[in-house]
Write a protein that holds these residues in place. Structure first.
Motif, PDB file in Angstrom:
ATOM      1  N   UNK A 121       0.818  -1.206   0.000  1.00  0.00           N
ATOM      2  CA  UNK A 121       0.000   0.000   0.000  1.00  0.00           C
ATOM      3  C   UNK A 121       0.852   1.257   0.000  1.00  0.00           C
ATOM      4  N   UNK A 122       0.256   2.336  -0.468  1.00  0.00           N
ATOM      5  CA  UNK A 122       0.918   3.637  -0.459  1.00  0.00           C
ATOM      6  C   UNK A 122      -0.142   4.702  -0.685  1.00  0.00           C
ATOM      7  N   UNK A 123       0.025   5.874  -0.052  1.00  0.00           N
ATOM      8  CA  UNK A 123      -0.893   6.992  -0.250  1.00  0.00           C
ATOM      9  C   UNK A 123      -0.172   8.054  -1.079  1.00  0.00           C
ATOM     10  N   UNK A 124      -0.753   8.385  -2.220  1.00  0.00           N
ATOM     11  CA  UNK A 124      -0.074   9.245  -3.187  1.00  0.00           C
ATOM     12  C   UNK A 124      -0.890  10.521  -3.406  1.00  0.00           C
ATOM     13  N   UNK A 125      -0.238  11.660  -3.288  1.00  0.00           N
ATOM     14  CA  UNK A 125      -0.891  12.940  -3.553  1.00  0.00           C
ATOM     15  C   UNK A 125      -0.992  13.166  -5.055  1.00  0.00           C
ATOM     16  N   UNK A 126      -2.123  13.744  -5.485  1.00  0.00           N
ATOM     17  CA  UNK A 126      -2.283  14.056  -6.904  1.00  0.00           C
ATOM     18  C   UNK A 126      -3.334  15.145  -7.078  1.00  0.00           C
ATOM     19  N   UNK A 127      -3.398  15.681  -8.284  1.00  0.00           N
ATOM     20  CA  UNK A 127      -4.335  16.754  -8.600  1.00  0.00           C
ATOM     21  C   UNK A 127      -5.482  16.202  -9.439  1.00  0.00           C
ATOM     22  N   UNK A 128      -6.705  16.388  -8.935  1.00  0.00           N
ATOM     23  CA  UNK A 128      -7.909  15.942  -9.619  1.00  0.00           C
ATOM     24  C   UNK A 128      -8.880  17.116  -9.704  1.00  0.00           C
ATOM     25  N   UNK A 129      -9.232  17.525 -10.918  1.00  0.00           N
ATOM     26  CA  UNK A 129     -10.095  18.692 -11.132  1.00  0.00           C
ATOM     27  C   UNK A 129      -9.553  19.937 -10.415  1.00  0.00           C
ATOM     28  N   UNK A 130      -8.248  20.101 -10.437  1.00  0.00           N
ATOM     29  CA  UNK A 130      -7.623  21.249  -9.805  1.00  0.00           C
ATOM     30  C   UNK A 130      -7.568  21.174  -8.296  1.00  0.00           C
ATOM     31  N   UNK A 131      -7.922  20.024  -7.720  1.00  0.00           N
ATOM     32  CA  UNK A 131      -7.987  19.841  -6.275  1.00  0.00           C
ATOM     33  C   UNK A 131      -6.951  18.808  -5.844  1.00  0.00           C
ATOM     34  N   UNK A 132      -6.224  19.110  -4.772  1.00  0.00           N
ATOM     35  CA  UNK A 132      -5.239  18.155  -4.248  1.00  0.00           C
ATOM     36  C   UNK A 132      -5.972  17.051  -3.497  1.00  0.00           C
ATOM     37  N   UNK A 133      -5.807  15.813  -3.947  1.00  0.00           N
ATOM     38  CA  UNK A 133      -6.442  14.666  -3.308  1.00  0.00           C
ATOM     39  C   UNK A 133      -5.388  13.598  -3.043  1.00  0.00           C
ATOM     40  N   UNK A 134      -5.802  12.551  -2.342  1.00  0.00           N
ATOM     41  CA  UNK A 134      -4.922  11.423  -2.060  1.00  0.00           C
ATOM     42  C   UNK A 134      -5.479  10.171  -2.710  1.00  0.00           C
ATOM     43  N   UNK A 135      -4.622   9.445  -3.383  1.00  0.00           N
ATOM     44  CA  UNK A 135      -4.995   8.192  -4.014  1.00  0.00           C
ATOM     45  C   UNK A 135      -4.266   7.050  -3.299  1.00  0.00           C
ATOM     46  N   UNK A 136      -5.020   6.035  -2.907  1.00  0.00           N
ATOM     47  CA  UNK A 136      -4.420   4.855  -2.300  1.00  0.00           C
ATOM     48  C   UNK A 136      -4.057   3.860  -3.390  1.00  0.00           C
ATOM     49  N   UNK A 137      -2.804   3.411  -3.367  1.00  0.00           N
ATOM     50  CA  UNK A 137      -2.361   2.327  -4.232  1.00  0.00           C
ATOM     51  C   UNK A 137      -2.361   1.058  -3.384  1.00  0.00           C
ATOM     52  N   UNK A 138      -3.117   0.059  -3.794  1.00  0.00           N
ATOM     53  CA  UNK A 138      -3.262  -1.164  -3.012  1.00  0.00           C
ATOM     54  C   UNK A 138      -2.924  -2.385  -3.860  1.00  0.00           C
ATOM     55  N   UNK A 139      -2.204  -3.321  -3.264  1.00  0.00           N
ATOM     56  CA  UNK A 139      -1.963  -4.598  -3.907  1.00  0.00           C
ATOM     57  C   UNK A 139      -1.092  -4.535  -5.139  1.00  0.00           C
ATOM     58  N   UNK A 140      -0.170  -3.582  -5.195  1.00  0.00           N
ATOM     59  CA  UNK A 140       0.737  -3.478  -6.340  1.00  0.00           C
ATOM     60  C   UNK A 140       1.954  -4.368  -6.131  1.00  0.00           C
ATOM     61  N   UNK A 141       2.715  -4.558  -7.182  1.00  0.00           N
ATOM     62  CA  UNK A 141       3.939  -5.356  -7.109  1.00  0.00           C
ATOM     63  C   UNK A 141       5.009  -4.561  -6.366  1.00  0.00           C
ATOM     64  N   UNK A 142       5.497  -5.110  -5.271  1.00  0.00           N
ATOM     65  CA  UNK A 142       6.497  -4.405  -4.466  1.00  0.00           C
ATOM     66  C   UNK A 142       7.731  -4.092  -5.307  1.00  0.00           C
ATOM     67  N   UNK A 143       8.178  -2.842  -5.243  1.00  0.00           N
ATOM     68  CA  UNK A 143       9.365  -2.428  -5.975  1.00  0.00           C
ATOM     69  C   UNK A 143       9.173  -2.214  -7.456  1.00  0.00           C
ATOM     70  N   UNK A 144       7.940  -2.196  -7.926  1.00  0.00           N
ATOM     71  CA  UNK A 144       7.705  -2.030  -9.367  1.00  0.00           C
ATOM     72  C   UNK A 144       8.156  -0.637  -9.812  1.00  0.00           C
ATOM     73  N   UNK A 145       8.891  -0.562 -10.926  1.00  0.00           N
ATOM     74  CA  UNK A 145       9.417   0.734 -11.390  1.00  0.00           C
ATOM     75  C   UNK A 145       8.355   1.766 -11.748  1.00  0.00           C
ATOM     76  N   UNK A 146       7.138   1.326 -12.066  1.00  0.00           N
ATOM     77  CA  UNK A 146       6.095   2.285 -12.435  1.00  0.00           C
ATOM     78  C   UNK A 146       5.762   3.232 -11.295  1.00  0.00           C
TER      79      UNK A 146
END
Length: 218
Positions: free
Chosen positions: A88-113
């Protein structure tokens, strides 16, 4: 792996208002970002609390994952029942000009993306756009979930609709917006968010967003 076949989906499809904090927790923090618990202390507490599934979602860091996995393996080797830990990881991003947080869940650990988002600080430029973040999460084999949709400058209905257009997989439906000492989902707003996500065919998650020393509170 296509998102529709992700193994975490089956777990998230069971999420309801009573899932957190006793059984499931897909939003919490350690000292690897702005939390108070060492990774080992968090996973020990999660195990003693009887959690079945959890993800630690430190801000722009997945550093807690490997030491927690090592602790879980040691416990399993001794025949102890342990929860399932998802990346898991919580990532800040801009959505409709608004700062929001996106949760990344169940991704491949250490993936370069996700490397650009896994360095302790928010990115800048085009990589900060919500569509870029959602794509990176999917490229890493994870699910993209809009965190606490009712905590932002824009209303949750607009943000959820906008995030849906970008291909998110779900939203954090059950959340303690009152930030009580002992976690309790917030009536009305959570029910509305849950209904909107369900109508859109999206997954619903829950989490305590714990930053302190008790996983059952904020």
């Amino acid at each position: 792996m296509p998102a529709e076949h992700h193994p975490l989906r089956a777990v998230l499809e069971t999420v309801g208002p009573q899932s957190c904090p006793g059984e499931l927790n897909f939003h919490c923090h350690t000292i690897c970002s702005d939390g108070s618990l060492e990774p080992k202390d968090l996973i020990q507490q999660a195990s003693s609390n009887g959690l079945r599934h959890l993800a630690v979602t430190d801000h722009h860091s997945s550093a807690a994952y490997l030491p927690m996995q090592a602790w879980l393996r040691a416990e399993q080797e001794q025949g102890q029942p342990v929860p399932t830990l998802w990346t898991g990881m919580e990532i800040s991003c801009i959505l409709r000009g608004c700062l929001v947080h996106m949760l990344a869940l169940g991704f491949e650990a250490g993936h370069p993306a996700l490397a650009a988002y896994n360095r302790g600080d928010a990115v800048v430029g085009e990589a900060l756009r919500a569509d870029s973040v959602v794509k990176a999460i999917h490229d890493a084999g994870g699910l993209a979930v809009l965190a606490h949709p009712a905590r932002y400058r824009l209303g949750f209905r607009e943000l959820i609709d906008a995030a849906t257009e970008l291909g998110i997989d779900g939203g954090e439906a059950w959340y303690d917006y009152d930030m009580q000492p002992h976690w309790q989902w917030t009536p009305m707003v959570c029910e509305q968010i849950d209904a909107q996500l369900k109508n859109l065919g999206l997954l619903r998650t829950c989490g305590t967003d714990s930053h302190g020393v008790d996983l059952k509170g904020r």
